[in-house]
Scaffold this motif. Sequence first.
Motif, PDB file in Angstrom:
ATOM      1  N   ARG A   1      -9.550  -4.090   6.270  1.00 16.72           N
ATOM      2  CA  ARG A   1     -11.361  -3.915   5.671  1.00 16.72           C
ATOM      3  C   ARG A   1     -11.482  -5.637   5.645  1.00 16.72           C
ATOM      4  NH1 ARG A   1     -12.954  -1.683   1.971  1.00 16.72           N
ATOM      5  NH2 ARG A   1     -12.767  -3.103   0.674  1.00 16.72           N
TER       6      ARG A   1
ATOM      7  N   LYS B   1      -7.434 -10.752  -4.014  1.00 16.10           N
ATOM      8  CA  LYS B   1      -8.393  -8.639  -4.632  1.00 16.10           C
ATOM      9  C   LYS B   1      -6.695  -8.412  -5.200  1.00 16.10           C
ATOM     10  CE  LYS B   1     -12.990  -8.952  -2.348  1.00 16.10           C
ATOM     11  NZ  LYS B   1     -13.898  -8.620  -3.554  1.00 16.10           N
ATOM     12  N   ARG B   2      -6.155  -8.311  -4.081  1.00 16.34           N
ATOM     13  CA  ARG B   2      -5.503  -7.042  -5.195  1.00 16.34           C
ATOM     14  C   ARG B   2      -4.050  -7.382  -6.139  1.00 16.34           C
ATOM     15  NH1 ARG B   2      -1.305  -3.791  -6.075  1.00 16.34           N
ATOM     16  NH2 ARG B   2       0.212  -2.800  -3.992  1.00 16.34           N
TER      17      ARG B   2
ATOM     18  N   GLN C   1      -4.826   7.562   8.152  1.00 15.61           N
ATOM     19  CA  GLN C   1      -5.844   7.586   7.976  1.00 15.61           C
ATOM     20  C   GLN C   1      -6.474   9.098   6.306  1.00 15.61           C
ATOM     21  OE1 GLN C   1      -8.553   6.409   8.360  1.00 15.61           O
ATOM     22  NE2 GLN C   1      -8.273   4.426   9.674  1.00 15.61           N
TER      23      GLN C   1
ATOM     24  N   TRP D   1       0.860  -0.631   0.379  1.00 14.14           N
ATOM     25  CA  TRP D   1      -0.304   0.444  -0.071  1.00 14.14           C
ATOM     26  C   TRP D   1       0.765   1.175  -0.073  1.00 14.14           C
ATOM     27  CZ3 TRP D   1      -1.580  -3.980   3.646  1.00 14.14           C
ATOM     28  CH2 TRP D   1      -0.355  -3.892   4.750  1.00 14.14           C
TER      29      TRP D   1
ATOM     30  N   ALA E   1      -6.547   0.638   3.227  1.00 13.28           N
ATOM     31  CA  ALA E   1      -8.412   0.780   3.419  1.00 13.28           C
ATOM     32  C   ALA E   1      -8.538  -0.980   3.785  1.00 13.28           C
ATOM     33  CB  ALA E   1      -9.188   1.314   2.926  1.00 13.28           C
ATOM     34  N   GLY E   2      -8.057  -1.360   2.508  1.00 19.39           N
ATOM     35  CA  GLY E   2      -8.828  -2.557   2.436  1.00 19.39           C
ATOM     36  C   GLY E   2      -8.377  -3.444   2.819  1.00 19.39           C
ATOM     37  N   TYR E   3      -7.376  -3.416   3.177  1.00 12.83           N
ATOM     38  CA  TYR E   3      -6.614  -4.182   3.946  1.00 12.83           C
ATOM     39  C   TYR E   3      -6.796  -4.406   5.222  1.00 12.83           C
ATOM     40  CZ  TYR E   3      -2.644  -6.685   6.624  1.00 12.83           C
ATOM     41  OH  TYR E   3      -1.804  -7.109   7.830  1.00 12.83           O
TER      42      TYR E   3
ATOM     43  N   GLY F   1      -5.941   8.554   2.808  1.00 10.70           N
ATOM     44  CA  GLY F   1      -6.727   7.822   1.650  1.00 10.70           C
ATOM     45  C   GLY F   1      -6.274   6.726   1.453  1.00 10.70           C
ATOM     46  N   CYS F   2      -5.221   5.809   1.767  1.00  7.42           N
ATOM     47  CA  CYS F   2      -4.790   5.198   0.478  1.00  7.42           C
ATOM     48  C   CYS F   2      -6.469   3.447   0.350  1.00  7.42           C
ATOM     49  CB  CYS F   2      -3.824   4.416   1.054  1.00  7.42           C
ATOM     50  SG  CYS F   2      -2.982   2.926   0.102  1.00  7.42           S
ATOM     51  N   ARG F   3      -6.905   3.113  -0.563  1.00  9.58           N
ATOM     52  CA  ARG F   3      -7.261   2.434  -0.947  1.00  9.58           C
ATOM     53  C   ARG F   3      -7.446   1.249  -0.369  1.00  9.58           C
ATOM     54  NH1 ARG F   3      -9.767   3.712  -7.063  1.00  9.58           N
ATOM     55  NH2 ARG F   3      -9.987   1.460  -6.504  1.00  9.58           N
ATOM     56  N   CYS F   4      -5.586   0.778  -0.655  1.00  9.31           N
ATOM     57  CA  CYS F   4      -5.452  -0.266  -0.793  1.00  9.31           C
ATOM     58  C   CYS F   4      -4.667  -0.860   1.015  1.00  9.31           C
ATOM     59  CB  CYS F   4      -3.501  -0.381  -1.307  1.00  9.31           C
ATOM     60  SG  CYS F   4      -3.889  -1.297  -2.709  1.00  9.31           S
TER      61      CYS F   4
END
Length: 115
Positions: free
Chosen positions: A27, A36-37, A15, A10, A23-25, A18-21
């Motif tokens: 979650r 998914k990555r 926070q 990532w 945040a996905g990790y 706002g790194c989407r990777c």
Amino acid sequence: FSLLMRTYPWAATAQKEGCRCFAGYRRLGFRRFAAKRMVGSIGGSVGQHLSEPMAHLLEGMLAIDPRERLSIVGAVWQEPLLQYAARFLAVPPATRAACGRSDLPAAGRPRACRV
């Protein structure tokens, strides 16, 4: 992770960035994140390129909670992948003592490679 995938998992963990990777990790957890990555440098998802022992090792080393994270001096040496690799590595005496593993090869001159 970076050595295997030729990229970072990532871009940032803060926070506000706002790194989407990341945040996905947070979650999904490591296993679902890896599935998914997608990684363009190697093609396919991270999960497609990891053996089970390597996935288990990365899952422990990338744990968000430091109390759950594997450390190189502690539990990481109990991982099957490193148990195998330790037979071929020279481990410094301080590391051998700190992790209580006198059976790890002693540091010194590397063994010659015979082909």
